[in-house]
Design a protein around this motif. Structure first.
Motif, short mmCIF file in Angstrom:
data_model
loop_
_atom_site.label_atom_id
_atom_site.label_comp_id
_atom_site.label_asym_id
_atom_site.label_seq_id
_atom_site.Cartn_x
_atom_site.Cartn_y
_atom_site.Cartn_z
N ALA A 149 1.10 -1.23 -0.21
CA ALA A 149 -0.10 0.05 0.00
C ALA A 149 0.94 1.19 -0.11
N ALA A 150 0.92 2.00 -1.16
CA ALA A 150 1.66 3.35 -1.36
C ALA A 150 0.68 4.39 -0.90
N ALA A 151 0.96 5.15 0.23
CA ALA A 151 0.24 6.34 0.51
C ALA A 151 0.31 7.34 -0.70
N ALA A 152 -0.93 8.02 -0.63
CA ALA A 152 -1.06 9.33 -1.70
C ALA A 152 0.37 9.94 -1.60
N PRO A 153 1.06 10.57 -2.72
CA PRO A 153 2.28 11.31 -2.81
C PRO A 153 1.83 12.37 -2.15
N PRO A 154 2.72 13.11 -1.33
CA PRO A 154 2.34 14.44 -0.48
C PRO A 154 2.60 15.64 -1.53
N GLY A 155 3.33 15.50 -2.85
CA GLY A 155 3.60 16.29 -3.86
C GLY A 155 4.80 17.28 -2.91
N TYR A 156 4.97 18.48 -3.53
CA TYR A 156 6.03 19.39 -2.93
C TYR A 156 5.15 20.57 -2.17
N ALA A 157 5.04 20.54 -0.89
CA ALA A 157 4.56 21.27 0.00
C ALA A 157 4.88 21.43 1.56
N GLY A 158 4.53 22.42 2.11
CA GLY A 158 5.10 22.25 3.66
C GLY A 158 6.61 22.60 3.51
N PRO A 159 7.27 21.80 4.38
CA PRO A 159 8.72 21.81 4.32
C PRO A 159 9.39 21.71 3.14
N HIS A 160 8.76 21.09 2.07
CA HIS A 160 9.44 20.71 0.94
C HIS A 160 8.73 21.61 -0.25
N ALA A 161 8.27 22.70 -0.05
CA ALA A 161 7.85 23.52 -0.88
C ALA A 161 8.66 23.82 -1.93
N PRO A 162 8.36 23.90 -3.41
CA PRO A 162 9.28 23.92 -4.31
C PRO A 162 10.02 25.19 -4.21
N ASN A 163 11.60 25.11 -4.72
CA ASN A 163 12.44 26.11 -4.32
C ASN A 163 13.53 25.84 -5.39
N GLN A 164 14.54 26.85 -5.40
CA GLN A 164 15.58 26.72 -6.34
C GLN A 164 16.94 26.53 -5.59
N ARG A 165 17.00 26.40 -4.26
CA ARG A 165 18.29 26.44 -3.35
C ARG A 165 19.21 25.72 -3.87
N LEU A 166 19.27 24.51 -4.66
CA LEU A 166 20.14 23.72 -5.02
C LEU A 166 20.50 23.84 -6.65
N ALA A 167 20.07 24.99 -7.36
CA ALA A 167 20.37 25.28 -8.56
C ALA A 167 21.79 26.19 -8.77
N GLY A 168 22.28 26.23 -9.91
CA GLY A 168 23.50 26.79 -10.18
C GLY A 168 24.58 26.46 -9.25
N LEU A 169 24.64 25.11 -8.95
CA LEU A 169 26.11 24.82 -8.37
C LEU A 169 27.29 25.19 -8.75
N GLN A 170 28.25 25.44 -7.63
CA GLN A 170 29.62 25.34 -8.31
C GLN A 170 30.13 24.14 -8.33
N THR A 171 31.05 23.85 -9.19
CA THR A 171 31.33 22.21 -9.34
C THR A 171 32.80 22.02 -9.71
N ILE A 172 33.29 20.96 -9.22
CA ILE A 172 34.92 20.60 -8.99
C ILE A 172 34.88 19.38 -10.23
N THR A 173 35.81 19.63 -11.33
CA THR A 173 35.56 18.77 -12.43
C THR A 173 36.44 17.51 -11.77
N LEU A 174 36.14 16.17 -12.21
CA LEU A 174 36.63 14.91 -11.70
C LEU A 174 37.44 14.24 -12.87
N GLY A 175 37.80 14.84 -13.93
CA GLY A 175 38.18 14.10 -14.93
C GLY A 175 37.56 13.07 -15.62
#
Length: 368
Positions: A33-59
């Motif tokens: 039994a899978a519960a109904a998905p909560p979607g992106y709400a409450g503490p998981h409301a949509p945001n862009q805080r992970l966008a535009g990461l700086q990166t370290i190349t790994l070869g």
């Protein structure tokens, strides 16, 4: 000609139907039994805080699945190649510290400086400063450890690690990602959490019955384990003192701390100021949830070309919670530009973003 064509089409349809209904597949799925998905709400409301990461190349490397800052001030990162790469915190001076010949998915350092690694192919390993690799445990009694996944070392020296599936070993089923898909689609909940005691050199089952047991972390008093159950979108707390506990049965030694998450929880990492970071490697897929109580449809899915499997879309998402289950940070990138975010490694200067398949190491400044 028309009758011949009709008969041919009917024959092809019968062959296709027989294939979809009867072709053998490796899973024997069960209903859940899978519960109904909560979607992106409450503490998981949509945001862009992970966008535009700086990166370290790994070869040529990819998949910095687990990252730890060592006592030597260096970053250690486990890669898909089997390498554990060591580097300065800014990504410079990269070198291969060791190659285990398998795929390390989680590791920690013990009090002596040994790197204790959960290798999905080899089992539980110890790697000394001299880079010598020793197998600590690859069995529990007579039962093989098929999918060592995450690991944490307690102050006592005891090692707690997950064996994600006792059904599908990556060495047998084409790799870690492929084996995880089979286990989660099947939903037989054969994952377990194990304890290795370096004094007695014995391994025991702490708890079992998880749908793909994944990330593990210890509470500050080291009396409780936090465990990600990837296949059922939740995080458990389990008493360290538990012994062969079946979490599918009610017990005062186990409870669900975070339930019905909007994605598949992967790693767990202790951060600063009491935070515990978890990554959602993929968001939930409505088709997958719809098939939860339809085992036949899940078997049929595996008979389709892989391109038609209901693989969730890319979506970057990591969040942090406290030991009482309060969510205190949530970082998202709906574009999924940095793929399969598995957790955060937090240092005072940076948040390093772990990933299953990224070809670089993403990072951003810590929250203030």
């Amino acid at each position: 000609m028309t009758k011949k064509l009709t008969r041919l089409l009917l024959a092809l349809l019968l062959v296709a139907a027989a294939y979809l209904c009867l072709w053998p597949v490796p899973i024997d799925p069960v209903s859940w039994a899978a519960a109904a998905p909560p979607g992106y709400a409450g503490p998981h409301a949509p945001n862009q805080r992970l966008a535009g990461l700086q990166t370290i190349t790994l070869g040529a490397e990819e998949g910095p699945e687990h990252i730890v800052l060592g006592r030597d001030g260096k970053l250690y990162a486990a890669m898909a190649s089997g390498n554990i790469v060591r580097m300065n915190p800014d990504g410079s001076a990269q070198e291969v510290f060791v190659n285990t010949g398998g795929r390390v998915l989680g590791f920690d350092f013990d009090a002596t400086g040994q790197l204790i690694a959960a290798d999905a192919i080899k089992g539980l390993l110890a790697i000394g400063p001299d880079r010598r690799v020793v197998v600590l445990a690859d069995r529990v009694g007579d039962d093989p450890i098929r999918y060592a996944d995450a690991v944490v070392v307690a102050g006592s020296g005891k090692v707690y690690f997950s064996d994600a599936s006792t059904r599908f070993a990556p060495a047998t089923w084409g790799g870690t990602f492929e084996a995880s898909i089979l286990d989660i689609i099947e939903q037989r909940s054969t994952g377990r959490v194990l304890e290795y005691d370096p004094t007695t050199k014995r391994t025991r089952i702490v708890a079992r019955g998880f749908s793909f047991a994944n990330g593990v972390a210890l509470s500050r008093d080291e009396q409780t384990l936090f465990v990600n159950e990837t296949g059922k979108y939740r995080v458990w707390t389990i008493a360290v003192a538990a012994n062969d506990l079946d979490v599918t049965q009610p017990s005062p030694q186990a409870r669900v701390l975070l339930d019905n998450l909007p994605g598949y929880p992967d790693n767990l990492m202790r951060g600063l100021e009491g935070r515990i970071w978890v990554g959602l490697a993929k968001p939930r897929n409505p088709t997958v949830d719809h098939m939860a109580d339809k085992p036949f449809l899940r078997k049929l899915t595996l008979r389709l070309p892989r391109a038609l499997w209901p693989v969730p879309k890319a979506y970057g998402h990591v969040f942090a919670f406290t030991e009482d289950g309060r969510i205190v940070a949530d970082l998202q990138d709906p574009s999924g530009a940095y793929p399969e975010t598995t957790a955060i490694t937090e240092t005072p200067e940076r948040l390093y973003v772990q990933s299953l398949h990224a070809r670089s190491l993403g990072w951003l400044a810590p929250p203030r």
